[in-house]
Scaffold this motif. Structure first.
Motif, PDB file in Angstrom:
ATOM      1  N   ALA A  66      -9.377  -1.528  -1.468  1.00 34.81           N
ATOM      2  CA  ALA A  66      -8.838  -2.706  -0.788  1.00 34.81           C
ATOM      3  C   ALA A  66      -7.590  -3.239  -1.477  1.00 34.81           C
ATOM      4  N   LEU A  67      -7.479  -3.045  -2.777  1.00 34.58           N
ATOM      5  CA  LEU A  67      -6.370  -3.689  -3.487  1.00 34.58           C
ATOM      6  C   LEU A  67      -5.701  -2.805  -4.530  1.00 34.58           C
ATOM      7  N   LEU A  68      -6.502  -2.177  -5.393  1.00 31.46           N
ATOM      8  CA  LEU A  68      -5.894  -1.535  -6.567  1.00 31.46           C
ATOM      9  C   LEU A  68      -5.044  -0.334  -6.195  1.00 31.46           C
ATOM     10  N   ALA A  69      -5.393   0.350  -5.104  1.00 25.59           N
ATOM     11  CA  ALA A  69      -4.600   1.509  -4.681  1.00 25.59           C
ATOM     12  C   ALA A  69      -4.089   1.291  -3.272  1.00 25.59           C
ATOM     13  N   ASN A  70      -2.975   1.918  -2.962  1.00 25.16           N
ATOM     14  CA  ASN A  70      -2.484   1.966  -1.596  1.00 25.16           C
ATOM     15  C   ASN A  70      -2.831   3.351  -1.045  1.00 25.16           C
ATOM     16  N   VAL A  72      -2.136   4.978   1.376  1.00 23.05           N
ATOM     17  CA  VAL A  72      -1.059   5.775   1.974  1.00 23.05           C
ATOM     18  C   VAL A  72      -0.512   6.772   0.958  1.00 23.05           C
TER      19      VAL A  72
ATOM     20  N   LEU B  58       1.050  -5.219  -9.616  1.00 23.13           N
ATOM     21  CA  LEU B  58       0.218  -4.171  -9.018  1.00 23.13           C
ATOM     22  C   LEU B  58       1.099  -3.219  -8.224  1.00 23.13           C
ATOM     23  N   ARG B  59       1.602  -3.659  -7.069  1.00 18.88           N
ATOM     24  CA  ARG B  59       2.585  -2.924  -6.270  1.00 18.88           C
ATOM     25  C   ARG B  59       3.345  -3.978  -5.485  1.00 18.88           C
ATOM     26  N   ARG B  65       0.077  -9.901   0.497  1.00 20.33           N
ATOM     27  CA  ARG B  65      -0.606  -9.778   1.780  1.00 20.33           C
ATOM     28  C   ARG B  65      -1.839 -10.681   1.863  1.00 20.33           C
ATOM     29  N   PHE B  66      -2.310 -11.173   0.720  1.00 21.44           N
ATOM     30  CA  PHE B  66      -3.455 -12.083   0.725  1.00 21.44           C
ATOM     31  C   PHE B  66      -3.039 -13.551   0.830  1.00 21.44           C
TER      32      PHE B  66
END
Lengths: 85, 222
Positions: A66-70, A72, B58-59, B65-66
């Motif tokens: 949900a958050l730590l990785a994308n 895609v 993070l990225r 987005r939150f």
């Protein structure tokens, strides 16, 4: 119960990884001609409260995707173990 | 009456005043939308400007987005409202799932600040409506994570549906298929890495960005 979780995030195969390519190009100059297939990533460690190890692993995977990785461009691997106090 | 253009401000956004200034130049009234408020306050169009939302930790876009405002932006987009994400705003839109794909580190591994030539490849989007395909625009890029990436299925879809809106004439960063901008299936949500607001006066090199911003404001009327 408290569990220690470790999530590793890496670029998926096929996604350009210029950072690893650059590291790999530097290796021969240091005498590491025997090293290849370099890949870089990020590592996350956290504690998680859960009833058992399976549900701790499930929660950690949820957080990772949900958050730590994308998804895609990144893959995740998750491990949990009973917390060390 | 001037159209109201919402300009979303996250902690770390840094292009909001440039965007507001350029929007004024094309006759809109900019309204700043703070990320913590879950409303777009009845604006006609929404722009997510560039910067480093939430520090890009993070990225880029991963935390933004939150932010509560993003629910309102998603609802606005779902109702057909024009939404444009510029640079970091593009990254936020992909992370939020409003646009497919992702932006990764430039192939050069360099922060890139230069002016590039873009080709309009589809006039069917909120940002390019009325701008003929083939038009060349000279607009600055300014980013580290600007290389567009997506899987083959998404790329096929983008091509088949003519949702690649702008392409680089000379690919500066390894973006898949020279992609500089894409839109969603509804064509009302557009993300682009170049900064149209920084090409808002011939005095500073180019006013080609205004072509896009005018099209954006016309999108609501048409």
């Amino acid at each position: 119960m408290r569990f220690d979780a470790h999530v590793e995030v890496r670029l998926r195969p096929g996604i350009a990884d210029p950072e690893s390519a650059t590291i790999e190009r530097a290796l021969p100059a240091l005498g590491f001609d025997d090293v290849s297939s370099m890949s870089t990533g990020r590592s996350f460690r956290f504690a998680i409260e859960a009833d058992d190890e399976d549900s701790a692993a499930e929660r950690a995977r949820e957080l990772a995707t949900a958050l730590l990785a994308n998804p895609v461009m990144e893959d995740v691997s998750t491990t949990v173990e009973p917390g060390r106090d | 009456m001037a159209q109201k253009a919402g300009v979303v401000v996250f902690p770390g956004t840094n292009c909001e005043h440039d965007v507001a200034g350029a929007l004024r130049l094309v006759g809109a009234e900019p309204i700043f939308l703070w990320h913590g408020e879950a409303t777009v306050r009845g604006v006609d169009v929404v722009v997510l400007p560039g910067g480093f939302a939430h520090g890009d930790y993070l990225r880029p876009g991963a935390i933004a987005r939150f932010s509560p405002v993003m629910e309102a932006v998603a609802a606005f987009a779902a109702s057909g409202g024009p939404v444009v994400g510029i640079c970091n705003g593009f990254q936020v839109l992909t992370e939020a799932g409003l646009l497919p794909g992702a932006l990764q580190k430039n192939r050069t591994l360099r922060f890139m600040c230069t002016t590039v030539d873009l080709v309009v490849t589809s006039d069917r989007s909120a940002l390019t409506a009325g701008v003929p395909a083939g038009t060349t625009l000279r607009i600055p890029v300014n980013n580290f994570d600007g290389s567009y990436v997506c899987d083959d299925r998404v790329l096929d879809e983008l091509r088949a549906e003519e949702r690649i809106v702008l392409r680089y004439q000379e690919n500066p960063n390894g973006s898949v298929d020279d992609i500089a901008a894409i839109c969603n299936a509804g064509r009302n949500v557009v993300g682009l890495m170049p900064h149209p607001e920084r090409a808002s006066s011939k005095l500073i090199g180019s006013d080609d960005g205004l072509v896009l911003l005018r099209a954006l404001l016309a999108a609501r009327i048409g």
